[in-house]
Design a protein around this motif. Structure first.
Motif, PDB file in Angstrom:
ATOM      1  N   ILE A 147       0.732  -0.807   0.126  1.00 54.49           N
ATOM      2  CA  ILE A 147      -0.920  -0.325   0.386  1.00 54.49           C
ATOM      3  C   ILE A 147       0.810   1.439   0.095  1.00 54.49           C
ATOM      4  CG2 ILE A 147      -2.212   1.330   1.662  1.00 54.49           C
ATOM      5  CD1 ILE A 147      -2.743  -0.973   2.043  1.00 54.49           C
ATOM      6  N   SER A 148       2.078   1.718   1.274  1.00 51.60           N
ATOM      7  CA  SER A 148       2.775   2.213   1.006  1.00 51.60           C
ATOM      8  C   SER A 148       3.652   2.607  -0.393  1.00 51.60           C
ATOM      9  CB  SER A 148       3.599   2.473   2.302  1.00 51.60           C
ATOM     10  OG  SER A 148       4.651   1.189   1.593  1.00 51.60           O
ATOM     11  N   LEU A 149       3.829   1.253  -1.125  1.00 51.26           N
ATOM     12  CA  LEU A 149       5.003   1.422  -2.271  1.00 51.26           C
ATOM     13  C   LEU A 149       4.002   2.170  -3.514  1.00 51.26           C
ATOM     14  CD1 LEU A 149       7.417   0.941  -3.333  1.00 51.26           C
ATOM     15  CD2 LEU A 149       5.751  -1.389  -4.169  1.00 51.26           C
ATOM     16  N   VAL A 150       2.713   1.643  -3.543  1.00 52.64           N
ATOM     17  CA  VAL A 150       1.748   2.698  -4.578  1.00 52.64           C
ATOM     18  C   VAL A 150       1.338   3.724  -4.372  1.00 52.64           C
ATOM     19  CG1 VAL A 150      -0.710   2.439  -5.478  1.00 52.64           C
ATOM     20  CG2 VAL A 150       1.056   0.054  -5.397  1.00 52.64           C
ATOM     21  N   VAL A 151       1.193   3.957  -2.909  1.00 57.41           N
ATOM     22  CA  VAL A 151       0.854   5.295  -2.887  1.00 57.41           C
ATOM     23  C   VAL A 151       1.301   6.686  -2.554  1.00 57.41           C
ATOM     24  CG1 VAL A 151      -0.227   6.919  -0.093  1.00 57.41           C
ATOM     25  CG2 VAL A 151      -1.749   4.575  -1.159  1.00 57.41           C
ATOM     26  N   SER A 152       3.106   6.190  -2.403  1.00 59.83           N
ATOM     27  CA  SER A 152       3.738   7.138  -2.481  1.00 59.83           C
ATOM     28  C   SER A 152       4.322   7.313  -3.928  1.00 59.83           C
ATOM     29  CB  SER A 152       5.253   6.403  -1.636  1.00 59.83           C
ATOM     30  OG  SER A 152       5.606   5.595  -3.100  1.00 59.83           O
TER      31      SER A 152
END
Length: 143
Positions: A68-73
């Protein structure tokens, strides 16, 4: 069925028959095997009706939050295709992790998987050493 699919996936990732067998040149074998394996794994999960233990361990939750953090970043780049590509690429890794964590559930399966992984790694390293000295076993120059 799922474990057999993982082993076939492992063989195809290392062996890469699409590089030197012309029939498989335009076929995405790895994608097809992983898709079929995932399909049968999902059917098994739906029949057992136990999705709660899928993310039982803290590392499982960390992998999902990292996804999730990889995509949101990547949204800061304001380039949706880049975010989509990152999500798809890491989604494959996350899917492979979940399948391995769920399908390798006893010592015998772990032993078989690690032995196959070690064998193919040793084989690829040996082929690379032979190619360094001018011996190309498959005559494809892929290493």
């Amino acid at each position: 069925m799922e474990f057999s699919g993982l082993l076939i996936f492992l063989v195809l990732v290392y062996w890469r028959p699409q590089d030197f067998i012309l029939i498989f040149e335009n076929v995405r074998l790895v994608f097809a095997v992983m898709g079929v394996t995932t399909f049968f794994w999902l059917i098994k999960r739906i029949q057992l009706k136990n999705f709660r233990d899928l993310f039982l361990f803290p590392l499982d939750k960390v992998m999902v939050w990292f996804f999730i953090s990889l995509v949101v970043s990547t949204y800061t780049y304001r380039w949706m295709q880049y975010s989509l590509n990152i999500g798809i690429d890491y989604g494959k890794i996350l899917l492979f992790y979940v399948l391995i964590a769920d399908c390798i559930n006893n010592e015998r399966r772990l032993f078989v998987f690690v032995c196959m992984l070690s064998f193919f790694t040793f084989l690829i390293a040996g082929l690379a050493v032979l190619q360094r000295y001018g011996i190309d076993v498959f005559e494809v120059g892929m290493i």
